[in-house]
Write a protein that holds these residues in place. Structure first.
Motif, PDB file in Angstrom:
ATOM      1  N   ASN A 160       0.698  -1.445   0.125  1.00 39.79           N
ATOM      2  CA  ASN A 160      -0.123  -0.020  -0.003  1.00 39.79           C
ATOM      3  C   ASN A 160       0.986   1.191   0.031  1.00 39.79           C
ATOM      4  N   GLY A 161       0.149   2.243  -0.220  1.00 44.88           N
ATOM      5  CA  GLY A 161       0.900   3.681  -0.420  1.00 44.88           C
ATOM      6  C   GLY A 161       1.481   4.171   0.925  1.00 44.88           C
ATOM      7  N   SER A 162       0.940   3.993   1.947  1.00 44.31           N
ATOM      8  CA  SER A 162       1.480   4.261   3.278  1.00 44.31           C
ATOM      9  C   SER A 162       2.774   3.768   3.500  1.00 44.31           C
ATOM     10  N   THR A 213       5.377   5.318   1.290  1.00 40.07           N
ATOM     11  CA  THR A 213       5.756   6.652   1.754  1.00 40.07           C
ATOM     12  C   THR A 213       6.548   6.785   2.841  1.00 40.07           C
ATOM     13  N   PHE A 220      -3.484  13.635   2.126  1.00 46.91           N
ATOM     14  CA  PHE A 220      -3.088  12.372   2.844  1.00 46.91           C
ATOM     15  C   PHE A 220      -1.908  11.998   2.416  1.00 46.91           C
ATOM     16  N   PHE A 221      -1.151  11.436   3.083  1.00 46.19           N
ATOM     17  CA  PHE A 221       0.371  10.499   2.637  1.00 46.19           C
ATOM     18  C   PHE A 221       0.524   9.358   3.355  1.00 46.19           C
ATOM     19  N   GLU A 252       2.787  15.981  -3.178  1.00 43.85           N
ATOM     20  CA  GLU A 252       2.111  15.509  -4.404  1.00 43.85           C
ATOM     21  C   GLU A 252       2.367  16.470  -5.557  1.00 43.85           C
ATOM     22  N   ASP A 270       5.167  11.871  -4.000  1.00 48.00           N
ATOM     23  CA  ASP A 270       3.984  10.988  -3.599  1.00 48.00           C
ATOM     24  C   ASP A 270       3.198  10.915  -4.790  1.00 48.00           C
ATOM     25  N   THR A 323       0.974   8.341  -5.376  1.00 47.01           N
ATOM     26  CA  THR A 323      -0.036   7.445  -5.141  1.00 47.01           C
ATOM     27  C   THR A 323      -1.412   7.776  -5.972  1.00 47.01           C
ATOM     28  N   ILE A 324      -1.579   8.880  -6.163  1.00 44.43           N
ATOM     29  CA  ILE A 324      -3.091   9.153  -6.839  1.00 44.43           C
ATOM     30  C   ILE A 324      -2.524   9.504  -8.333  1.00 44.43           C
ATOM     31  N   LYS A 326      -2.144   2.599  -5.469  1.00 44.38           N
ATOM     32  CA  LYS A 326      -3.664   2.833  -6.191  1.00 44.38           C
ATOM     33  C   LYS A 326      -3.916   2.002  -7.474  1.00 44.38           C
TER      34      LYS A 326
HETATM   35  C1  PLP Z   1      -1.488  10.836  -1.899  1.00 41.77           C
HETATM   36  C2  PLP Z   1      -1.615   9.485  -1.101  1.00 41.77           C
HETATM   37  N1  PLP Z   1      -0.477   8.872  -0.617  1.00 41.77           N
HETATM   38  C3  PLP Z   1      -0.652   8.053   0.172  1.00 41.77           C
HETATM   39  C4  PLP Z   1      -1.906   7.160   0.316  1.00 41.77           C
HETATM   40  C5  PLP Z   1      -1.943   5.953   1.143  1.00 41.77           C
HETATM   41  O1  PLP Z   1      -1.800   4.976   0.487  1.00 41.77           O
HETATM   42  P1  PLP Z   1      -2.688   3.593   1.108  1.00 41.77           P
HETATM   43  O2  PLP Z   1      -4.078   3.875   1.440  1.00 41.77           O
HETATM   44  O3  PLP Z   1      -2.668   2.565  -0.067  1.00 41.77           O
HETATM   45  O4  PLP Z   1      -1.833   3.200   2.074  1.00 41.77           O
HETATM   46  C6  PLP Z   1      -2.851   7.710  -0.070  1.00 41.77           C
HETATM   47  C7  PLP Z   1      -4.236   7.222   0.081  1.00 41.77           C
HETATM   48  O5  PLP Z   1      -5.341   7.810  -0.108  1.00 41.77           O
HETATM   49  C8  PLP Z   1      -2.818   9.050  -0.926  1.00 41.77           C
HETATM   50  O6  PLP Z   1      -3.835   9.616  -1.391  1.00 41.77           O
END
Ligand code: PLP
Length: 438
Positions: free
Chosen positions: A120-122, A125, A149-150, A202, A231, A233-234, A259
């Motif tokens: 996952n993104g978290s 990051t 969100f990061f 971002e 980041d 992720t989006i 994502k």
């Molecule tokens: C810009 C951004 N970074 C990181 C994340 C975290 O990703 P994850 O929910 O897959 O851990 C999100 C989730 O919404 C996000 O929008």
């Protein structure tokens, strides 16, 4: 309107609340984010449509919190996953597919040399933050305060109203800066540059970067010896196949993908320049960095999904389709609002591939009650819209149907503005995710 029933969803929502804190596995999916008694529990999805447990069919926006960009149950992605499943998903040693997946992703990212996958993104990051701390020997993290969100991890959540459980000592290691504000970032770096390991942002959110902004961030990072963490992720797999770094021509030290990269399967990535990423390796003499090492990090079928996603994007012009449908939707919603005299009240924001909407009250202030009314009236008309983020599976007809529904909703909205919203809204308003109390 053929009034939908949500009675089965109501029951299941109550049961979920009893078994699962928050009643969902992401707060952004919570019942509190939906009009009261109108929070569907999904049974299945196909393409841009979903069906709930009461048998209602919806055109769905924001699919999977932006994770699904090709549509639900995409045949090519599922075929790749099913083929991979037949060979097992996790072994004592790397699977061959790990090389293919790494090569595929890096082939999209000429500014990165190495990649590490996770779920996952978290986590990705947070791994970037850790690596930046290791590289610089500094502890402070600066992230962009204007982007929502990061990470679920403490370095970020500790700085939100949901910081309960995060030690003050951890909170003290994060600071923030404003988007598109070079003087502000420079002032921060002048004051604390020697303590800052990385800036995390971002490339774009609701706002586009001002011309040259990202390059100036890069230059400031270089001047103060700070790593630039982008980041994506989006933005990844939405702005372009090479990410926002390609669109805006900026070279981050580290970037994060997740994502849409897996079209709903759990896969994310930390990508970066070799000089930094190599510290996570086992082939150097320096002190090592424990960089992303998880049981499920290289789950074969999720890597197969990512490879298939990249292939579909390459073959089918996914980026162009999302941009075209998003432009159609933004223009149609804007025109529908204008037709009802709501140009100031119902507005669409962001890039066509990543649209959100804003709802304003009589005074012109952002309004949760009006957001609730807007969402509820759309749900009654077969549209789930926490945002207007669409994917390549949304057809022109889906978008037209949405625009027609928005027009009808705007008629109701107009009346609510004239007569007071109380008579039009059943139940409590939706709530923001980041609030310290329920
Ligand atoms: C810009 C951004 N970074 C990181 C994340 C975290 O990703 P994850 O929910 O897959 O851990 C999100 C989730 O919404 C996000 O929008």
């Amino acid at each position: 309107v053929n009034e939908p029933s949500f009675s089965r969803s109501d029951e299941i929502n109550a049961q979920l609340q009893a078994l699962v804190p928050g009643g969902a596995h992401t707060y952004a999916k919570g019942v509190d984010q939906y009009p009261e008694g109108m929070a569907p529990i999904i049974e299945r999805g196909l393409g841009s449509h979903v069906w709930d447990v009461d048998g209602n069919e919806f055109v769905e926006y924001g699919s999977g919190l932006r994770a699904v960009s090709l549509g639900h149950a995409h045949p090519a992605v599922n075929a790749a996953v099913i083929a991979a499943l037949a060979n097992g998903s996790n072994f004592s040693r790397p699977a061959h597919i790990e090389l293919g997946a790494a090569s595929d992703l890096l082939s999209l990212l000429p500014r990165a040399d190495m990649v590490k996958f996770t779920k996952n993104g978290s986590d990705a990051t947070t791994a970037a933050v850790k690596l930046a701390r290791a590289v610089t020997g500094r502890d402070l993290v600066a992230f962009c305060q204007d982007q929502p969100f990061f990470s679920t991890d403490d370095w970020f959540i500790g700085a939100t109203p949901l910081g309960r459980g995060v030690p003050a000592a951890v909170r003290d290691l994060s600071t923030t800066f404003g988007f598109n504000d070079i003087p502000g970032l420079e002032a921060l770096l002048v004051a604390r540059g020697g303590e800052i390991a990385c800036v995390v942002l971002e490339a774009a959110g609701q706002a586009e970067p001002a011309p040259g902004y990202l390059q100036q961030v890069r230059a400031l990072c270089d001047r103060y010896g700070v790593l630039m963490v982008l980041d994506e992720t989006i933005t990844g797999f939405r702005w372009s196949l090479g990410g926002a770094q390609d669109v805006y021509d900026v070279v981050p030290d580290l970037s994060i993908f997740g994502k849409a990269m897996g079209n709903g399967y759990a896969v994310s990535a930390l990508a970066g320049r070799r000089e930094h990423m190599r510290l996570g390796g086992i082939d150097h003499d320096e002190e090592r960095v424990f960089l992303l090492s998880t049981t499920h990090g290289a789950e074969s079928h999720s890597l197969a999904a990512a490879r298939a996603v990249i292939d579909v994007y390459r073959r089918e012009g996914v980026i162009e389709t999302m941009a075209a449908r998003g432009a159609q939707l933004a223009a149609g919603v804007t025109a529908a609002a204008a037709d009802c005299g709501l140009s100031e009240h119902v507005t669409v924001h962001g890039r066509p591939c990543n649209l959100t909407f804003a709802t304003r009250d009589e005074a012109g202030d952002r309004s949760q009650p009006y957001r609730t009314l807007f969402m509820a009236e759309l749900l009654r008309r077969g549209i789930i819209a926490p945002s207007f983020v669409l994917g390549a599976a949304h057809s022109e007809q889906d978008v037209e149907a949405t625009i027609d529904a928005v027009h009808d909703v705007c008629v109701v909205y107009r009346k609510a503005l004239e007569n007071g919203i109380e008579g039009y809204l059943a139940g409590r308003p939706v709530k923001p995710v980041f609030r310290s109390r329920s």
